[in-house]
Scaffold this motif. Structure first.
Motif, PDB file in Angstrom:
ATOM      1  N   LEU A 170      -1.787 -40.264 -10.277  1.00 39.07           N
ATOM      2  CA  LEU A 170      -1.290 -39.311 -11.459  1.00 39.07           C
ATOM      3  C   LEU A 170      -1.861 -38.138 -12.118  1.00 39.07           C
ATOM      4  N   LEU A 171      -3.428 -38.608 -11.823  1.00 36.27           N
ATOM      5  CA  LEU A 171      -3.735 -36.781 -12.304  1.00 36.27           C
ATOM      6  C   LEU A 171      -4.047 -36.398 -11.114  1.00 36.27           C
ATOM      7  N   LEU A 208      -8.121 -29.398 -10.446  1.00 27.25           N
ATOM      8  CA  LEU A 208      -7.732 -31.787 -10.743  1.00 27.25           C
ATOM      9  C   LEU A 208      -9.485 -30.657 -11.352  1.00 27.25           C
ATOM     10  N   PRO A 209      -9.993 -31.157 -12.341  1.00 25.03           N
ATOM     11  CA  PRO A 209     -11.742 -30.593 -12.402  1.00 25.03           C
ATOM     12  C   PRO A 209     -12.311 -32.086 -11.646  1.00 25.03           C
ATOM     13  N   SER A 259      -5.837 -35.674 -18.250  1.00 23.91           N
ATOM     14  CA  SER A 259      -5.348 -37.219 -19.283  1.00 23.91           C
ATOM     15  C   SER A 259      -4.893 -37.952 -19.853  1.00 23.91           C
ATOM     16  N   ALA A 260      -5.132 -36.954 -21.179  1.00 27.16           N
ATOM     17  CA  ALA A 260      -4.258 -36.802 -22.356  1.00 27.16           C
ATOM     18  C   ALA A 260      -2.605 -37.148 -21.668  1.00 27.16           C
ATOM     19  N   VAL A 261      -1.974 -36.594 -21.081  1.00 28.28           N
ATOM     20  CA  VAL A 261      -0.865 -36.584 -20.544  1.00 28.28           C
ATOM     21  C   VAL A 261      -0.495 -37.311 -19.914  1.00 28.28           C
ATOM     22  N   ALA A 262      -1.575 -37.979 -18.875  1.00 31.22           N
ATOM     23  CA  ALA A 262      -1.506 -38.983 -18.029  1.00 31.22           C
ATOM     24  C   ALA A 262      -1.298 -40.335 -18.796  1.00 31.22           C
TER      25      ALA A 262
END
Length: 238
Positions: A43-44, A55-56, A68-71
């Protein structure tokens, strides 16, 4: 040198080498099978593509914390064909990230005549881009075409989470999708007004070959603005 000491380097070498895919079904202790990525990590990755971010690697990176907050707002769901997700005359409530399947965005008259505006497939994000769509004046419908696996989040929470991170990030994200949909919509309307049914069908076959395989003919007919009988004739001719 003993036979055991001579065999040991060979065993270590075997463990270090990658194995052919055809051997992965065997229960050999020397075969190293990588673990699949977690659903959350998948998902990330999908969200990073949606927002145009890499993606870091570090979880302390601001972009990683943002993604992560949105996921964390999304829940995974599966559904069958012809499942109604959003309907006209009801406020559009959710945002959808397509992991697998095809969905259609359309309008429908009281008499049942349908105009299909867009099909969404794997990797697409779908949300109420127009202010009117978020009210009871909504005229758009969203329905699955095939079996689908989706990530679903409340739209208001989704937008608030992005705006809390950066107002500019929401503006950039929203503008990019609105421009894409507007371009596709106006181009399709231009084609309906200026091109013959045969020419529009040729464009469908050339630019959307996957839809030809996955979407029923009567929906494709509505997509290019022809009657189902005309679509069947065009299909036979080609």
């Amino acid at each position: 040198m003993s036979a055991d000491s001579m065999a040991e380097p060979k065993s270590k070498t075997r463990q270090a080498l990658a194995s052919a895919p055809c051997l992965l079904g065997q229960s050999d202790s020397d075969l190293s099978v990588p673990l699949p990525a977690s659903e959350f990590h998948g998902l990330l990755n999908s969200l990073s593509r949606v927002f145009g971010l890499r993606l870091p690697d570090s979880k302390d990176d601001p972009d990683y914390r943002f993604l992560s907050a949105v996921a964390g707002l999304f829940q995974k769901t599966t559904l069958g064909p012809e499942t109604i997700l959003e309907k006209h005359q009801r406020p559009w409530l959710n945002v959808y990230l397509t992991q697998h399947g095809v969905l259609r965005l359309f309008r429908e008259t009281v008499a049942g005549k349908v105009a299909i505006h867009h099909f969404f497939t794997e990797g697409d994000i779908i949300w109420p881009v127009f202010g009117r769509t978020r009210t009871v004046r909504n005229t758009l419908c969203l329905t699955s075409v095939t079996h689908c696996t989706l990530w679903v989040a409340n739209f208001r929470a989704f937008r608030a989470s992005i705006q809390a991170c950066s107002g500019d990030r929401w503006a950039g994200f929203a503008l990019a999708l609105i421009e894409e949909l507007a371009e596709l919509s106006t181009m399709r309307e231009f084609q309906k007004q200026t091109l013959s049914a045969t020419e529009r069908y040729a464009i469908l076959v050339r630019e959307y070959p996957e839809l030809i395989r996955r979407v029923p003919d009567f929906q494709l007919a509505a997509f290019i603005g022809v009657a189902p009988a005309t679509f069947s004739r065009l299909k036979r001719a080609c």
